[in-house]
Scaffold this active site. Sequence first.
Site, PDB file in Angstrom:
ATOM      1  N   GLY A  95       0.782  -1.231   0.000  1.00 37.64           N
ATOM      2  CA  GLY A  95       0.000   0.000   0.000  1.00 37.64           C
ATOM      3  C   GLY A  95       0.811   1.277   0.000  1.00 37.64           C
ATOM      4  O   GLY A  95       0.261   2.372  -0.026  1.00 37.64           O
ATOM      5  N   GLY A  97       3.558   1.643  -2.157  1.00 35.29           N
ATOM      6  CA  GLY A  97       4.298   1.724  -3.422  1.00 35.29           C
ATOM      7  C   GLY A  97       5.689   1.126  -3.344  1.00 35.29           C
ATOM      8  O   GLY A  97       6.574   1.486  -4.115  1.00 35.29           O
ATOM      9  N   SER A  99       6.788  -1.844  -4.119  1.00 38.48           N
ATOM     10  CA  SER A  99       7.229  -2.597  -5.298  1.00 38.48           C
ATOM     11  C   SER A  99       7.630  -1.642  -6.421  1.00 38.48           C
ATOM     12  O   SER A  99       8.678  -1.790  -7.043  1.00 38.48           O
ATOM     13  CB  SER A  99       6.139  -3.571  -5.758  1.00 38.48           C
ATOM     14  N   ALA A 100       6.821  -0.610  -6.651  1.00 33.10           N
ATOM     15  CA  ALA A 100       7.130   0.346  -7.718  1.00 33.10           C
ATOM     16  C   ALA A 100       8.414   1.110  -7.414  1.00 33.10           C
ATOM     17  O   ALA A 100       9.241   1.343  -8.302  1.00 33.10           O
ATOM     18  CB  ALA A 100       5.968   1.320  -7.891  1.00 33.10           C
ATOM     19  N   ALA A 101       8.607   1.490  -6.146  1.00 32.51           N
ATOM     20  CA  ALA A 101       9.823   2.212  -5.765  1.00 32.51           C
ATOM     21  C   ALA A 101      11.046   1.349  -6.055  1.00 32.51           C
ATOM     22  O   ALA A 101      12.057   1.837  -6.577  1.00 32.51           O
ATOM     23  CB  ALA A 101       9.771   2.583  -4.283  1.00 32.51           C
ATOM     24  N   ASP A 142       1.531   3.838  -9.657  1.00 35.20           N
ATOM     25  CA  ASP A 142       2.596   3.645  -8.665  1.00 35.20           C
ATOM     26  C   ASP A 142       3.971   3.950  -9.249  1.00 35.20           C
ATOM     27  O   ASP A 142       4.761   4.675  -8.650  1.00 35.20           O
ATOM     28  CB  ASP A 142       2.596   2.185  -8.169  1.00 35.20           C
TER      29      ASP A 142
HETATM   30  O1  PMV Z   1      -1.177  -1.773  -3.415  1.00 31.39           O
HETATM   31  P1  PMV Z   1      -0.466  -0.692  -4.132  1.00 31.39           P
HETATM   32  O2  PMV Z   1       0.111   0.367  -3.254  1.00 31.39           O
HETATM   33  O3  PMV Z   1       0.565  -1.220  -5.080  1.00 31.39           O
HETATM   34  O4  PMV Z   1      -1.532   0.115  -5.047  1.00 31.39           O
HETATM   35  C1  PMV Z   1      -2.342  -0.519  -5.996  1.00 31.39           C
HETATM   36  C2  PMV Z   1      -3.216   0.478  -6.691  1.00 31.39           C
HETATM   37  C3  PMV Z   1      -4.360  -0.115  -7.521  1.00 31.39           C
HETATM   38  O5  PMV Z   1      -5.129   0.967  -7.998  1.00 31.39           O
HETATM   39  C4  PMV Z   1      -5.247  -1.005  -6.662  1.00 31.39           C
HETATM   40  C5  PMV Z   1      -3.862  -0.951  -8.689  1.00 31.39           C
HETATM   41  C6  PMV Z   1      -3.250  -0.146  -9.818  1.00 31.39           C
HETATM   42  O6  PMV Z   1      -2.550  -0.771 -10.630  1.00 31.39           O
HETATM   43  O7  PMV Z   1      -3.479   1.071  -9.919  1.00 31.39           O
END
Ligand code: PMV
Length: 304
Positions: A95, A97, A99-101, A142
């Site tokens: 929640g 980010g 993984s994206a970071a 993300d």
């Molecule tokens: O769980 P997080 O922080 O990686 O966020 C996911 C966000 C979503 O909207 C649920 C999925 C997306 O790809 O945007």
Amino acid sequence: MGKGYGYGKVILFNEHFVVYGIPAIASAIDKKTIAEVKKCHGREFIIHDNREETPGYKKEKLEQQKESIRLIKKAMGIDECIEIWLSGDLRAASGVGASAASCAAIARAIADEFGMKFSDEEINEFAYEGEKAYHGNPSGIDNTCATFGGLVWYEKGKKMELLKIEKPVEIVMGDTGIVANTKKAVEGVRERREKYKEKYDKIFEEAKQLVYEAREALLSMKLDRVGELMNKNHELLQEIEVSSPELDFLVSVARKAGAYGAKMTGGGLGGYMVALTPGKELQEKVAKAIEKEGYYALRTRIGI
Ligand code: PMV
């Protein structure tokens, strides 16, 4: 040794809805993942993940992380074996980010180690490829925050827009401690949306209207209105069944402690919630209330 970074993020409005082309607002936070990369001999890659974590996060995500590195290497045209070290002050959790970071940080570090020059837009593309291993069908929000930083207005498939606000605003993020599976949460919404089309169409329309108002409220720093809209957004996310009892509990703890508004953030079903807490004093009060209940609270800011 090549080095790179990626920001953590918080989604303030419209996670999940963003997957279907509805605008969302997210912000990078002042916590980062750092990647260091070195060419090596042997297998395809070796990873040393030294990030702090929500207990169990790294183990749970290991297979997705490996697949993600393969996808990034492939997109960047790298066949050689690489050794990767991950660190930084962004705690690895659902929640926020994480993984994206890490994807943006790894892509930047690979580029640095191999002497390749890429624009931020290109790094963002590679991070997006890596995110596919974690999300299946990522909206791209993300990796955009992780790569560029700032407060972001995001619509899938369009160029992101940076929103400038007067000054950064304090927030508190409360961690349920539950390692959530974003892919599963996204798939669940897809299934229910097909099954209960009429109900979901109505909720999605509300989410769309809400985010335009949230944008105006943020830009004019009407923070009490921003808070109310975050509360409303949480209700919509509850209706599409991506919240959880623990998230709802932390949201109510934050509101009772005086937060202007609070909602789950990210994929849901666990992971983090976010509370709007302008000013250091309110931020501390809300963070302490969350900690008193035995949960981890992250004190950070949006619009950095
Ligand atoms: O769980 P997080 O922080 O990686 O966020 C996911 C966000 C979503 O909207 C649920 C999925 C997306 O790809 O945007």
